[in-house]
Design an enzyme around this catalytic site. Structure first.
Site, mmCIF file in Angstrom:
data_model
loop_
_atom_site.group_PDB
_atom_site.id
_atom_site.type_symbol
_atom_site.label_atom_id
_atom_site.label_comp_id
_atom_site.label_asym_id
_atom_site.label_seq_id
_atom_site.Cartn_x
_atom_site.Cartn_y
_atom_site.Cartn_z
ATOM 1 N N ASP A 113 -1.794 6.078 -6.070
ATOM 2 C CA ASP A 113 -2.151 5.183 -4.969
ATOM 3 C C ASP A 113 -2.383 3.768 -5.486
ATOM 4 O O ASP A 113 -3.184 3.560 -6.388
ATOM 5 C CB ASP A 113 -3.425 5.709 -4.293
ATOM 6 N N ASP A 161 0.834 -1.197 0.000
ATOM 7 C CA ASP A 161 0.000 0.000 0.000
ATOM 8 C C ASP A 161 0.867 1.245 0.000
ATOM 9 O O ASP A 161 1.518 1.550 0.996
ATOM 10 C CB ASP A 161 -0.913 -0.011 1.232
#
Lengths: 415, 28
Positions: free
Chosen positions: A329, A128
């Site tokens: 992201d 992440d």
């Protein structure tokens, strides 16, 4: 000039949108640039290339994925706009964590495997770039406090190199907003997510073995003793954000704070995560743009999107529409665009897709097509132009997903 | 504000080195 050179259309086999049932690249030769890189195999969590420990769990539905994605996107946008940052400050002062703090990890679908402890215990970890603190589920963990996972729980008592972080030291202080008091002189941590999911436990350190030749001694991570929410099935999370507590931050001395990753096009192929390998801006094949920061949301990697072309034609969107920047992201599925930019993209895309019958909207995706019966599909090309002129010409998999134009608006005008 | 999601990042190598972000198409 580059936009003018971009292809107007991209034609692919309709079958290429199907996920594939067998892994086509089970053990790729990982790219290795020099002696200071560590390369990990990266796969989709739900697919034939995933570690056996992670792949037996059912993939979430498209509807669930898109709902979770919307919560994550809304959270990121709140943080970058400043609202989230104010919440974070408030939460620290009150020693509580608001339910809206964090993000939804239900859309974090890309995993790597690393070993933790001595002897090493394999951990399947979601990667992440939109968060910082890494954590794994740890023993002891009551069934009511931890979700099920395929691997055995990491047991710090069986690792000769594990140490709990003591309270009062610099490492504990480095937790910042993730700090959660002390218990038995051990430093506590907590991460709470936007959907109510959370992980809580002891901040500890141990050896993180990335590859056969690369290990991080004294890696700081959360040893989770209580988890809840949409976390089922994974062993933990690898935070790659910009704050010092992330894996990237902790290994900056060894790897220079540089990293790269390649997300596979579909679950039946593999990608990689590389720590290190900082190269010159002139590295071949790369379109490079400036990395920007957001003071209110220092976790995120931000670039400046300046324009979009569809079918080789630049959209008529004022530059001011993009002035807020673009967060890169790995945990957000569908790219969000400012409303004016999305409206222009959608209009141009629909104009290029009149040959195909439309289909019902799918959650946040409002431009969908019925492509059954077609052996090939020809899509208008889509290119994203970033500052410094870097142009990303998307492949078909980056344009269409779930049968729909895989973009959405990032909110309302003036929101 | 916009967000570049993982659907659009697929097959690109994304490299971040502290000063810049690089995108290399067709890397995986």
């Amino acid at each position: 000039a580059r936009a003018a050179e971009a292809p107007r259309y991209v034609t692919v086999s309709a079958a290429s949108f199907k996920p594939g049932s067998t892994c086509r690249d089970p053990d790729p030769v990982a790219p290795r640039r020099n002696g200071t890189s560590a390369v990990l195999r990266l796969t989709h969590r739900h697919g034939p290339c995933a570690p056996a420990r992670a792949s037996s769990l059912a993939a979430p539905s498209v509807a669930d994925t898109l709902r979770a994605d919307q919560r994550r996107a809304e959270y990121i946008l709140r943080r970058v706009s400043g609202a989230g940052a104010q919440q974070l400050v408030g939460s620290k002062a009150a020693a509580t964590v608001p339910a809206s703090w964090g993000y939804d990890i239900g859309t974090l679908n890309y995993v790597v495997t690393a070993s933790l402890g001595t002897p090493g215990v394999a951990q399947t970890l979601e990667v992440d770039t939109g968060s910082d603190l890494s954590w794994v589920q740890c023993k002891p963990c009551a069934a009511s406090s931890c979700y099920s996972q395929k691997d055995p729980l990491f047991d710090p008592a069986r690792s000769s190199s594990y140490a709990a972080v003591p309270c009062g030291g610099s490492a504990c202080a480095g937790l910042g907003l993730y700090a959660s008091g002390c218990s038995a002189a051990q430093c506590g941590y907590v991460v709470s997510y936007g959907d109510g999911s959370n992980t809580r436990g002891v901040y500890g350190s141990d050896t993180l073995t990335l590859t056969a030749t690369d290990a991080v001694q004294g890696f700081l991570f959360g040893c989770g003793h209580a988890q809840s929410g949409l976390l089922t099935g994974i062993d933990g999370l690898l935070g790659l954000g910009r704050l010092p507590v992330s894996l990237v931050g902790q290994t900056a001395g060894a790897y220079g704070g540089a990293f790269s990753y390649c997300l596979p096009t579909k679950p039946s192929t593999t990608g990689y995560l590389t720590l290190g390998g900082a190269a010159s801006a002139a590295a071949p094949g790369f379109a490079t743009t400036q990395l920007l920061t957001s003071p209110g949301a220092p976790t995120y990697y931000i670039v400046m999107l300046t324009g979009i072309s569809v079918g080789g034609q630049a959209l008529s969107v004022p530059a001011s529409a993009f002035a807020g920047g673009t967060v890169v992201d790995t945990g957000t599925v569908v790219t969000r665009l400012p409303p004016a930019a999305y409206a222009a993209l959608r209009s141009a895309f629909r104009s290029g897709m009149t040959a195909y019958p439309s289909a019902a909207p799918n959650g946040i995706l409002d431009t969908c097509y019925d492509l059954s019966g077609y052996s090939t599909v020809t899509l208008p090309s889509v290119a994203l132009v970033l500052s410094s002129g870097a142009t990303l010409t998307l492949g078909a998999d980056g344009i269409l997903s779930f049968g729909c134009l895989a973009f959405a608006a990032s909110g309302s005008d003036g929101g | 504000m916009a967000i570049l999601g993982n659907v659009q990042q697929r097959s690109f190598e994304v490299r971040i080195d502290g000063d810049s972000v690089g995108f290399r198409p067709g890397a995986c």
